[in-house]
Design a protein around this motif. Structure first.
Motif: not given
Lengths: 319, 319
Positions: A284-298
């Motif tokens: 779950v934490k992994w998913g959150k981190e990756v999601a935040q990262a892609i949002v930051d990139i976008v």
DNA sequence: TTGTAAGCGTTATCAG
DNA sequence: CTGATAACGCTTACAA
């Protein structure tokens, strides 16, 4: 279906003023705004996302492309992704198979998280070259617009096997996943390396497929063996659960007669007998981190690299 | 990112001709077509789906909106839906939470399959009134543009319990799911009705939540009871698995000392001891049928009503 | 504070 | 068989 034109007409304003009001821009007279909002409500108006997306060149959607909907770990990663995207006002769009490529090619998403080994490196690179940022979780891939975060399979398994050896075990087998699976291969690397570093020369390999059924079949074969390995390390929990089930049915005691361990820390592992020793990933934490990262990139924020997801050894009863 | 304009220019034709060629319309001279296709390839061109969708007023996407990504039955239904949509050249777009409403409201899908009790009847009706066909799988709902197909929970459980009674069991308990869950309540209705029709006056109810953990907790309570019901019918397989696990840990034998059965026929049921008796739904087939139905509706074919998904009693070892 | 108008990238109508 | 052009529903300069 009403459009912004209908709202504007009903409120007696121009389309642009209606647009400003509906988007909460500060330049509309409060009274006018009220009238527009009321008109929208009465008409049951909602903006057409497609038109908005075309104009703004953004969709607000992040794709999550997976190879299939089964599997206990996906649901955790997806839940983490969902939560974090929702916080950031992005939509989660999960897809699989041909649809994944379509949504990607047609730019119906602003970026994507990939968990699908069917999408080849070349394909991903070509999409990324279009300008679509991609976060890849099932392989290491570098390139323009491509990011990846993978489990530290090798390191974690290495640590675990060394730990088991230190407890006196020396007769190991590896129950593998599909031979082309990234996770499987790196777990095997860690396994091998640990044995090598401890000067253990021999081990067996059983060829599984990451499923309970596959583990079960191997369990049955194992039972027929003359010289049974004492410690069966399984490439994932599901294999381990199937394997143990086959042994239980024949009354072979775990951990007394064989030790077993897995990888993933799936929910089920706590609800079987014996409780499964495993290597846990905080999905779950992994998913959150990756999601935040892609949002930051976008959204062109500064990017914080996502390292390996957190992993830990979870000792229970099976070894 | 190249647009059709770039392709047209490179091929030395007008935009419209390029569009015809790219869409395989029969009115383009083969040579011209070749040139256009080549140009597209060289530019690495793919059409912008958003623009196409805006113009054609269709997206080619079908939404599948679920309340969470966990759960073994979703993955089967989703897989069936995926397959059938792919056959029909529609994209599957799975989503959850706030995103579901967004995608629906903004019309980023042509229709949707709903499996999410968080979306209220009123909300669904209002979306359907926009003109978005909806297929609802977790409740019975009627209205313009709304279709539903639900499991015959009541009938199947009724049949099963009657069958058990005919085998001589009379001391039943019901291990429930969430009390607001459609499936749970109708299964209970069938349970009750069967007892009633057989003049069995008493039964106990344990309040679970459809999870393994919930079943496990109830199993622990069960063990403390003075007079233990002889047959525990569980509202789903996961509850049953947790329940049995609690008993196994204390050495209570199933089916000798207690009988247990569930609902869903999840994969795991075959890989535990004792193998779980259950009521099976062909989820993959159900997904396919519903997907085909929504495709027919969206493409204005004649509609074939989807009845209840196929269900059957699967006797194994737990009772 | 409001309105006019251009334009996002397509498709589709119509004329040539 | 090919091309010019309007339109899909919205956002956003820019003008008023």
């Amino acid at each position: 279906m009403p459009t912004i034109k209908d709202v504007a007409k009903k409120a007696g304003v121009s389309i642009s003023t209606a647009s400003y009001a509906l988007n909460n821009l500060p330049n509309v007279h409060p009274e006018t705004k009220q009238r527009i909002l009321l008109a929208a409500k009465e008409l049951n108006y909602y903006p057409n996302g497609i038109a908005r997306n075309l104009k703004t060149q953004r969709t607000g959607n992040i794709g999550v492309f997976i190879y299939g909907f089964a599997g206990p770990i996906f649901s955790d990663v997806l839940e983490g992704i969902r939560q974090k995207l929702q916080e950031n006002h992005f939509n989660i769009v999960v897809s699989s198979g041909k649809s994944s490529s379509n949504l990607l090619q047609e730019r119906q998403v602003d970026g994507a998280i990939i968990f699908d080994s069917e999408l080849t490196d070349e394909i991903l690179i070509s999409y990324a070259n279009y300008g679509l940022p991609l976060y890849v979780l099932d392989r290491i891939l570098t390139g323009n617009n491509i990011y990846s975060s993978v489990i530290d399979n090798e390191g974690l398994v290495y640590r675990f096997i060394r730990m088991m050896i230190s407890r006196g075990h020396r007769d190991f087998a590896y129950l593998s996943g599909p031979s082309d699976a990234f996770n499987n291969n790196h777990r095997y690397d860690g396994f091998i390396q640990a044995l090598k570093d401890e000067k253990i020369e021999n081990h067996q390999v059983f060829h599984g497929d990451f499923t309970i059924g596959g583990g079960y079949r191997i369990g049955q074969e194992y039972l027929k063996m003359e010289k049974r390995p004492q410690f069966v390390y399984c490439a994932n929990d599901e294999s381990a659960i199937g394997f143990m089930q086959a042994l239980r049915e024949k009354g072979v005691k775990i951990p007394e007669e064989v030790k077993v361990a897995g990888f993933d820390n799936i929910y089920l592992g706590e609800y079987i007998t014996p409780k499964l020793t495993t290597i846990g990933i905080d999905h779950v934490k992994w998913g959150k981190e990756v999601a935040q990262a892609i949002v930051d990139i976008v959204t062109k924020q500064k990017i914080k690299e996502v390292g390996h997801p957190e992993g830990s050894i979870i000792m229970r009863e099976s070894c």
